[in-house]
Design an enzyme around this catalytic site. Sequence first.
Site, PDB file in Angstrom:
ATOM      1  N   HIS A 201       8.477   3.216   8.864  1.00 26.25           N
ATOM      2  CA  HIS A 201       8.272   2.296   9.979  1.00 26.25           C
ATOM      3  C   HIS A 201       7.037   2.747  10.761  1.00 26.25           C
ATOM      4  O   HIS A 201       6.876   3.940  11.042  1.00 26.25           O
ATOM      5  CB  HIS A 201       9.507   2.296  10.888  1.00 26.25           C
TER       6      HIS A 201
ATOM      7  N   ARG B 294      23.006 -13.786   2.450  1.00 28.40           N
ATOM      8  CA  ARG B 294      22.489 -12.417   2.401  1.00 28.40           C
ATOM      9  C   ARG B 294      23.235 -11.559   1.379  1.00 28.40           C
ATOM     10  O   ARG B 294      22.637 -10.817   0.595  1.00 28.40           O
ATOM     11  CB  ARG B 294      22.562 -11.776   3.787  1.00 28.40           C
TER      12      ARG B 294
ATOM     13  N   GLU C 232       1.181   7.040   7.119  1.00 26.27           N
ATOM     14  CA  GLU C 232       2.343   6.556   6.355  1.00 26.27           C
ATOM     15  C   GLU C 232       2.222   7.011   4.907  1.00 26.27           C
ATOM     16  O   GLU C 232       3.175   7.493   4.291  1.00 26.27           O
ATOM     17  CB  GLU C 232       2.413   5.022   6.395  1.00 26.27           C
TER      18      GLU C 232
ATOM     19  N   SER D  79       0.832  -1.215   0.000  1.00 30.01           N
ATOM     20  CA  SER D  79       0.000   0.000   0.000  1.00 30.01           C
ATOM     21  C   SER D  79       0.864   1.261   0.000  1.00 30.01           C
ATOM     22  O   SER D  79       0.472   2.282  -0.573  1.00 30.01           O
ATOM     23  CB  SER D  79      -0.982   0.000   1.170  1.00 30.01           C
ATOM     24  N   ASN D  80       2.015   1.224   0.630  1.00 32.43           N
ATOM     25  CA  ASN D  80       2.894   2.403   0.580  1.00 32.43           C
ATOM     26  C   ASN D  80       3.428   2.616  -0.833  1.00 32.43           C
ATOM     27  O   ASN D  80       3.495   3.752  -1.309  1.00 32.43           O
ATOM     28  CB  ASN D  80       4.047   2.270   1.585  1.00 32.43           C
TER      29      ASN D  80
END
Length: 200
Positions: A108, A64, A173, A13-14
């Site tokens: 965040h 990683r 946000e 959604s962001n």
Amino acid sequence: MKRVGILLSGRGSNFEAIAQRIDEGKLDAEIAVVVSNIETAPGLRRARERGLDVAFVSSKGLAREAFDQQVVDILHKRRVDLVCLAGFMRLLSPSFIRAFPNRILNIHPSLLPAFPGLQAQRQALEYGVKVSGCTVHFVDEGLDSGPIISQAVVPVLDGDTEESLSARILEQEHQIYSKAIQIVLNGQIRIEGRRAVPIS
Ligand code: GRF
């Protein structure tokens, strides 16, 4: 036109709020690529539906560093100016961060430094704070710990559940992330130690 790379793992959604601001002409940037570590992430599907360049990078069996290098290569190839984490559920390695110095942002769902890490909204409810909110910050090598660009305060109501609080924070946000992106792309702040300071 400045080029933004979005990294996401889920709902997106962001990402969609950013894409919408760009469509509306309220954010002067273009999305160069949307990268996900989750093939089925709804955000990746929505990016594809918008006709954006998308990339899925599987982390299966990869260290990683190796995973991050693949993502960095994709972002470099697309000549990305700014990397925006939007619900990207992985910590970035130091070499990733060095590849984009002060060019990686995260959002965040708490007022950092309170409640870093997972389930920040639940942490806030369980702690009993009366206000929480959201934070856009530069990404450094710590967990949700880089210099803060902007924050929005959201009240915690007596009857709040994790869902209701999360929804109210999410609205904010969607507001503050695009604004912070524009400020950074415009070069309107510089970093002094822990502080992101406006350039007047
Ligand atoms: C948001 O709450 C964001 O603050 C956190 O992860 C969630 C992502 O939501 N980093 P969405 O995928 O953007 O809808």
